[in-house]
Design a protein around this motif. Structure first.
Motif, PDB file in Angstrom:
ATOM      1  N   VAL A  35     -21.958-114.542 145.428  1.00  0.00           N
ATOM      2  CA  VAL A  35     -20.320-114.305 145.185  1.00  0.00           C
ATOM      3  C   VAL A  35     -19.925-113.473 144.103  1.00  0.00           C
ATOM      4  N   GLU A  36     -19.414-112.141 144.402  1.00  0.00           N
ATOM      5  CA  GLU A  36     -19.009-111.442 143.515  1.00  0.00           C
ATOM      6  C   GLU A  36     -17.601-111.994 142.777  1.00  0.00           C
ATOM      7  N   LEU A  37     -17.654-111.882 141.256  1.00  0.00           N
ATOM      8  CA  LEU A  37     -16.609-112.384 140.571  1.00  0.00           C
ATOM      9  C   LEU A  37     -15.648-111.130 139.943  1.00  0.00           C
ATOM     10  N   PRO A  38     -14.939-110.597 140.540  1.00  0.00           N
ATOM     11  CA  PRO A  38     -14.072-109.246 140.027  1.00  0.00           C
ATOM     12  C   PRO A  38     -13.693-109.453 138.555  1.00  0.00           C
ATOM     13  N   ARG A  39     -13.207-110.584 138.399  1.00  0.00           N
ATOM     14  CA  ARG A  39     -12.590-110.667 136.926  1.00  0.00           C
ATOM     15  C   ARG A  39     -13.662-110.965 136.013  1.00  0.00           C
ATOM     16  N   HIS A  40     -14.982-110.786 136.361  1.00  0.00           N
ATOM     17  CA  HIS A  40     -16.207-111.280 135.366  1.00  0.00           C
ATOM     18  C   HIS A  40     -17.273-110.082 135.585  1.00  0.00           C
ATOM     19  N   LEU A  41     -16.906-108.893 135.349  1.00  0.00           N
ATOM     20  CA  LEU A  41     -17.889-107.838 135.388  1.00  0.00           C
ATOM     21  C   LEU A  41     -19.284-108.208 134.750  1.00  0.00           C
ATOM     22  N   GLY A  42     -20.177-107.956 135.461  1.00  0.00           N
ATOM     23  CA  GLY A  42     -21.564-107.949 135.002  1.00  0.00           C
ATOM     24  C   GLY A  42     -22.143-109.702 135.322  1.00  0.00           C
ATOM     25  N   ILE A  43     -21.412-110.453 135.783  1.00  0.00           N
ATOM     26  CA  ILE A  43     -21.834-111.951 136.114  1.00  0.00           C
ATOM     27  C   ILE A  43     -21.606-112.180 137.566  1.00  0.00           C
ATOM     28  N   THR A  44     -22.646-112.678 138.119  1.00  0.00           N
ATOM     29  CA  THR A  44     -22.598-112.974 139.459  1.00  0.00           C
ATOM     30  C   THR A  44     -22.858-114.255 139.579  1.00  0.00           C
ATOM     31  N   LEU A  45     -22.236-114.998 140.645  1.00  0.00           N
ATOM     32  CA  LEU A  45     -22.398-116.280 141.134  1.00  0.00           C
ATOM     33  C   LEU A  45     -23.109-116.432 142.306  1.00  0.00           C
ATOM     34  N   TYR A  46     -23.935-117.612 142.545  1.00  0.00           N
ATOM     35  CA  TYR A  46     -24.729-117.771 143.615  1.00  0.00           C
ATOM     36  C   TYR A  46     -24.577-119.404 143.770  1.00  0.00           C
ATOM     37  N   LEU A  47     -24.534-119.364 145.129  1.00  0.00           N
ATOM     38  CA  LEU A  47     -24.393-120.801 145.834  1.00  0.00           C
ATOM     39  C   LEU A  47     -25.831-121.077 146.840  1.00  0.00           C
ATOM     40  N   MET A 307     -19.084-116.684 128.881  1.00  0.00           N
ATOM     41  CA  MET A 307     -20.090-115.509 128.964  1.00  0.00           C
ATOM     42  C   MET A 307     -19.432-114.063 129.106  1.00  0.00           C
ATOM     43  N   ARG A 308     -18.445-114.331 129.752  1.00  0.00           N
ATOM     44  CA  ARG A 308     -17.466-112.697 129.620  1.00  0.00           C
ATOM     45  C   ARG A 308     -16.785-112.770 127.920  1.00  0.00           C
ATOM     46  N   ASP A 309     -16.466-113.951 127.701  1.00  0.00           N
ATOM     47  CA  ASP A 309     -15.744-113.518 126.211  1.00  0.00           C
ATOM     48  C   ASP A 309     -16.685-113.258 125.134  1.00  0.00           C
ATOM     49  N   ARG A 310     -18.055-113.903 125.509  1.00  0.00           N
ATOM     50  CA  ARG A 310     -19.047-113.240 124.242  1.00  0.00           C
ATOM     51  C   ARG A 310     -19.836-111.767 124.659  1.00  0.00           C
ATOM     52  N   GLY A 311     -19.174-111.293 125.833  1.00  0.00           N
ATOM     53  CA  GLY A 311     -19.569-110.016 126.221  1.00  0.00           C
ATOM     54  C   GLY A 311     -21.269-109.974 126.885  1.00  0.00           C
ATOM     55  N   GLU A 312     -21.496-111.243 127.544  1.00  0.00           N
ATOM     56  CA  GLU A 312     -22.776-111.404 128.079  1.00  0.00           C
ATOM     57  C   GLU A 312     -22.697-110.930 129.703  1.00  0.00           C
ATOM     58  N   GLU A 313     -23.614-110.606 130.345  1.00  0.00           N
ATOM     59  CA  GLU A 313     -24.040-110.424 131.576  1.00  0.00           C
ATOM     60  C   GLU A 313     -24.950-111.480 132.053  1.00  0.00           C
ATOM     61  N   GLY A 314     -25.111-111.528 133.365  1.00  0.00           N
ATOM     62  CA  GLY A 314     -26.108-112.494 133.955  1.00  0.00           C
ATOM     63  C   GLY A 314     -25.662-113.209 135.237  1.00  0.00           C
TER      64      GLY A 314
END
Length: 359
Positions: A35-47, A307-314
């Motif tokens: 699941v792509e998260l367009p407001r959280h670049l560099g962060i991807t959700l998986y179900l 994660m986004r607020d800390r500038g992290e990707e993952g």
């Protein structure tokens, strides 16, 4: 027991284990949905879509493990009545395996269990024993086992030990195998709920055994004791009148299979927020999901925001625990939600924004 009787029982046992293993071999692994998260670049959700099991939920894994555990401990024989205390999904899955082995199965369920779940238990050949107070399911199951000379499976005690947490294609091993070719192959977080505690125990132990940096977050209904016990081990039960309407997760007492030490974080989620997130995800996927999946999703959104607020990707992996067809008369019924004073609309709007959906 005579030697001939022992041989006959061992022959039945061998066939019972073979049938369960054959069923496993016929079943493909469950899908991992990106699941792509367009407001959280560099962060991807998986179900991890556990609804695709033959009995439609995450509990299929648990039921298989519990039956194999009971069989190999010689607790179940060809004439044993099998009994379980369950809010629904575990009973559906155990009824499936009991019918496979030709055994009578009785599910002790709270009277408020959704009717479609009761219908699913009966469809698999199970019988229903309903109790008014959910806290009475344990005692009622013990009584039935004594009255019938049967075996109480007791998922709440044996869930954490019946599954091989080191591997053997448990849910954690499956997740990491399926994540192998993704950009962030080692998830930053895995998020699950806790009903028995067996899933979180398996995942938490596997992470340590494999020395992964992944952290485990358990999403828990606000009206559950688990997150309170995590914060203060002295808290082991809820006060009278407290509870949650999200079936399958959350408990009024700390269950023996709940292992708090392998959990890195717990997030408490209001029932209305779980329903709102469930509905938003259903719209995004084009098919309905259950309430506990909504609980998980709320926790995923909080972790992704941090994660986004800390500038992290993952990556973040969570469980799609079951489909929504079993909740048509509850979580997907606006009149039912109104009667239970659950306003899902704010959380649904927030989750649609999180998922980048305007549908």
């Amino acid at each position: 027991m005579t030697t001939s009787m022992q041989r006959a029982d061992r022959g039945w046992l061998n066939e019972a284990v073979r049938r369960i293993e054959a069923d496993y071999n016929r079943s493909a692994d469950t899908h991992l949905i990106r699941v792509e998260l367009p407001r959280h670049l560099g962060i991807t959700l998986y179900l991890k879509d556990e609804s695709s099991h033959p009995t439609g939920s995450l509990k299929h894994r648990l039921a298989r493990s519990l039956f194999l555990y009971a069989l190999c401990n010689a607790w179940i024989g060809p004439d044993t009545v099998v009994i379980e205390s369950s809010s629904g999904s575990t009973a559906v899955s155990e009824a499936y395996f009991a019918r496979m082995l030709g055994l009578r199965f009785i599910a002790v369920v709270p009277a408020a269990t959704a009717p479609p779940k009761l219908a699913a238990i009966r469809f698999q050949g199970g019988e229903i024993h309903a109790v008014d107070d959910p806290r009475d399911v344990y005692a009622a199951a013990h009584r039935l086992a004594a009255d019938t000379g049967g075996h109480y499976m007791d998922q709440f005690t044996y869930a954490e030990r019946a599954t091989d947490w080191r591997g053997n294609n448990n849910i954690a091993e499956s997740i990491f195998a399926q994540m192998r070719e993704e950009e962030h192959s080692v998830p930053s977080w895995i998020v699950c709920g806790a009903g028995t505690g067996g899933t979180s125990a398996t995942i938490g132990r596997f992470l340590r055994y494999q020395r992964h940096a992944t952290r485990l977050c358990v999403a828990d209904p606000a009206g559950s004791v688990f997150h309170r016990h995590f914060a203060d081990p002295a808290v082991t039960t809820l006060a009278d009148g407290e509870g949650s309407c999200i079936e399958g997760i959350g408990r009024p007492r700390v269950e023996p299979s709940f292992v708090r030490h392998v959990i890195d974080r717990m997030i408490a989620v209001a029932d209305a927020d779980s329903v709102g997130a469930m509905r938003a995800l259903s719209a995004a996927l084009g098919r309905s999901v259950g309430g506990s999946t909504g609980t998980n999703l709320i926790a995923c959104a909080q972790l992704a925001d941090a994660m986004r607020d800390r500038g992290e990707e993952g990556s973040i992996v969570t469980l799609l625990c079951d489909g929504g067809d079993r909740y048509a008369c509850t979580y997907y019924d606006d009149a039912w939600l109104a009667r239970h004073d659950l306003d899902h609309r704010p959380a649904e709007a927030a989750m649609r924004a999180f998922l980048g959906s305007t549908a």
